[in-house]
Scaffold this motif. Sequence first.
Motif, mmCIF file in Angstrom:
data_model
loop_
_atom_site.group_PDB
_atom_site.id
_atom_site.type_symbol
_atom_site.label_atom_id
_atom_site.label_comp_id
_atom_site.label_asym_id
_atom_site.label_seq_id
_atom_site.Cartn_x
_atom_site.Cartn_y
_atom_site.Cartn_z
ATOM 1 N N PRO A 69 82.237 32.375 -22.500
ATOM 2 C CA PRO A 69 83.434 33.025 -21.940
ATOM 3 C C PRO A 69 83.077 34.314 -21.214
ATOM 4 N N GLN A 70 83.746 34.545 -20.093
ATOM 5 C CA GLN A 70 83.427 35.711 -19.283
ATOM 6 C C GLN A 70 83.702 37.021 -20.020
ATOM 7 N N ASP A 71 84.720 37.039 -20.901
ATOM 8 C CA ASP A 71 85.026 38.304 -21.579
ATOM 9 C C ASP A 71 83.923 38.694 -22.566
ATOM 10 N N LEU A 72 83.258 37.723 -23.189
ATOM 11 C CA LEU A 72 82.127 38.038 -24.069
ATOM 12 C C LEU A 72 80.940 38.526 -23.255
ATOM 13 N N ILE A 73 80.700 37.905 -22.115
ATOM 14 C CA ILE A 73 79.603 38.333 -21.230
ATOM 15 C C ILE A 73 79.839 39.773 -20.773
ATOM 16 N N GLU A 74 81.092 40.084 -20.391
ATOM 17 C CA GLU A 74 81.401 41.446 -19.944
ATOM 18 C C GLU A 74 81.203 42.457 -21.076
ATOM 19 N N LEU A 75 81.583 42.075 -22.293
ATOM 20 C CA LEU A 75 81.390 42.975 -23.431
ATOM 21 C C LEU A 75 79.908 43.250 -23.636
ATOM 22 N N TRP A 76 79.072 42.211 -23.568
ATOM 23 C CA TRP A 76 77.622 42.403 -23.717
ATOM 24 C C TRP A 76 77.067 43.300 -22.616
ATOM 25 N N LYS A 77 77.509 43.078 -21.376
ATOM 26 C CA LYS A 77 77.024 43.906 -20.268
ATOM 27 C C LYS A 77 77.316 45.384 -20.523
ATOM 28 N N GLN A 78 78.505 45.651 -21.039
ATOM 29 C CA GLN A 78 78.914 47.043 -21.232
ATOM 30 C C GLN A 78 78.333 47.678 -22.489
ATOM 31 N N THR A 79 78.069 46.856 -23.538
ATOM 32 C CA THR A 79 77.755 47.458 -24.841
ATOM 33 C C THR A 79 76.464 46.968 -25.491
ATOM 34 N N ASN A 80 76.004 45.743 -25.157
ATOM 35 C CA ASN A 80 74.877 45.112 -25.854
ATOM 36 C C ASN A 80 75.166 44.965 -27.351
ATOM 37 N N GLY A 81 76.464 44.787 -27.681
ATOM 38 C CA GLY A 81 76.825 44.624 -29.084
ATOM 39 C C GLY A 81 76.707 45.921 -29.862
ATOM 40 N N GLY A 82 76.892 45.848 -31.181
ATOM 41 C CA GLY A 82 76.796 47.040 -32.015
ATOM 42 C C GLY A 82 77.649 46.908 -33.260
ATOM 43 N N ASP A 83 77.910 48.055 -33.908
ATOM 44 C CA ASP A 83 78.643 48.072 -35.175
ATOM 45 C C ASP A 83 80.041 48.664 -34.986
ATOM 46 N N LEU A 84 81.017 48.052 -35.661
ATOM 47 C CA LEU A 84 82.413 48.482 -35.602
ATOM 48 C C LEU A 84 82.911 48.719 -37.014
ATOM 49 N N PHE A 85 83.741 49.734 -37.192
ATOM 50 C CA PHE A 85 84.410 49.975 -38.471
ATOM 51 C C PHE A 85 83.420 49.926 -39.646
ATOM 52 N N GLU A 86 82.211 50.387 -39.427
ATOM 53 C CA GLU A 86 81.185 50.559 -40.463
ATOM 54 C C GLU A 86 80.571 49.259 -40.972
ATOM 55 N N SER A 87 81.367 48.170 -41.073
ATOM 56 C CA SER A 87 80.833 46.965 -41.713
ATOM 57 C C SER A 87 80.838 45.727 -40.821
ATOM 58 N N GLU A 88 81.291 45.871 -39.575
ATOM 59 C CA GLU A 88 81.387 44.725 -38.672
ATOM 60 C C GLU A 88 80.308 44.830 -37.586
ATOM 61 N N THR A 89 79.703 43.708 -37.217
ATOM 62 C CA THR A 89 78.632 43.708 -36.223
ATOM 63 C C THR A 89 78.911 42.690 -35.133
ATOM 64 N N ILE A 90 78.839 43.142 -33.875
ATOM 65 C CA ILE A 90 78.867 42.234 -32.728
ATOM 66 C C ILE A 90 77.421 41.937 -32.351
ATOM 67 N N LEU A 91 77.027 40.677 -32.481
ATOM 68 C CA LEU A 91 75.665 40.267 -32.148
ATOM 69 C C LEU A 91 75.476 40.243 -30.633
ATOM 70 N N ALA A 93 74.325 49.559 -22.564
ATOM 71 C CA ALA A 93 74.599 48.508 -21.579
ATOM 72 C C ALA A 93 73.373 47.624 -21.344
ATOM 73 N N ILE A 94 73.649 46.393 -20.876
ATOM 74 C CA ILE A 94 72.599 45.444 -20.502
ATOM 75 C C ILE A 94 72.655 45.253 -18.985
ATOM 76 N N GLU A 95 71.482 45.184 -18.355
ATOM 77 C CA GLU A 95 71.444 44.875 -16.933
ATOM 78 C C GLU A 95 72.023 43.487 -16.694
ATOM 79 N N SER A 96 72.882 43.368 -15.680
ATOM 80 C CA SER A 96 73.549 42.105 -15.401
ATOM 81 C C SER A 96 72.543 40.983 -15.141
ATOM 82 N N ASN A 97 71.496 41.266 -14.352
ATOM 83 C CA ASN A 97 70.495 40.245 -14.032
ATOM 84 C C ASN A 97 69.761 39.774 -15.280
#
Length: 477
Positions: free
Chosen positions: A43-65, A25-29
């Motif tokens: 978009p708020q949904d991307l911001i919420e995803l970053w807050k909860q996860t700070n991005g990462g890897d999905l299905f071995e080959s996909e990356t959320i920056l 997770a990322i600190e909201s501030n």
Amino acid sequence: LSNTMNNILMQDAARHPQLFVWNGAIESNQLEVWLQEHQLNLPQDLIELWKQTNGGDLFESETILSPFGDDSLGDDIEGVNEFHHSQGMSKNYLLFHLGTGLSAVRLTDNYYVKLDESYQEIDQFQSLDDWYRDELRSEYGNRYSQNLGGIKMNCKLAALKKVKFNLESNLKILNLDELNRELRNKFYKLQERIDQQIKEVKDEMLLAGIEDSSMDVISSEVTEYKKSGDCPILQEVEDFLLKEMNVRIWSVMPERVAEVENTLNPVDNPSGWLLPTAILSKKHLDSFTFESNQKQEIDRWFLENLMTPERIEETLSNWEREPSIKNRYSILKEAVKTHLNGQFYASISTLMPQMEGLIRDIQTKDGHNSFGYLLATEVNPEINMVKIAINNLINNWTTEAPNLIKKDTVMLNKLPDVVSNLYKKYDKPTRELRDEEIYRNGICHGLQLDFGSQKNSLKLILIIDRIVYFYTKFSAS
């Protein structure tokens, strides 16, 4: 609000953590500071995803920056975007995903887009969940079907269970013995067929070794599955409830609706709230126990208890079936989705003119246009004149539509007050205004800047819902 976003993505991640490796997770501030420094309104949904996860890897080959991704691994959003901008990508795009392709936020309108190797758009999505479902889930769903818990089978099971619950819940409002024999038989046959299909799906899942996670399937997934048409009985039951049962259920409720809305909208100070129409149940009505002066409690009841995201989606689904508003549905859908995404200034700015347009449609169709005439005048129409125009509309409905259920018309009692209240003159320096209320002229002429609240947006959705309900009855008659 975050609970209403990224439902499909985060539920898949919770069920199958081996396929979703997040950075933490990322600190909201900390994130807010980064957004301000880069002057980004994302978009708020991307911001919420970053807050909860700070991005990462999905299905071995996909990356959320992410803004705080590891630059040594190429996961940092700034470094990746800087590289692609140098290769010719427009600065109107902010890449947030790499893998099977490139996915970005289009900064001009905050839509999600898929880009090809030449940075040309090849697809677009309104929300992050839409992007995930149609882009990654559709790609990897078959490959990881066991790991993802048999998505389709669980969606089917969840949809069947929901339809069974709706059928039985609606029947509880009525005395089954009072229904004629034909309706009773139809109810019993539908109930038997639903039970049989639930059993068949469970048996199929057991043989395939698929875990029953239907309780975790969210409303939007069920809605998408129903639209696929793979299970015809779902629509059959819905039609039965809508056409055969709805008249009988509603016949015992309109007076209570009118009573509650009188409490919500006293003559001297109407709140602007109307109850939902097509999705309302006796249980909802029985849970209203407030006095008109309990403003905050009433607001919470609407926002937190009555109009959940699932019920708003259900309302939108009902509108989709109405041919009378077919030409406006795509606009209304986008506005409601924007509301669910927490972008209330945008939703209100779309819903307000669409409400007005619906009333114009109805009156023009009927050969009357008093409402349109009032709004076309240079002088700001007085509130009582708008009320007269709405009353004319109601008179047309009640006198010219002989098949309209007469008991329903009491649900129109407060519509003139609620609509005309939106047309109060907006003149902030000289007139006392209530903070965060909706003023049509203030919004449409760019004068009012404090209207973008969840409450105001939901009020407009419910006003439109009431108009759509009666417009449909009027058109059918």
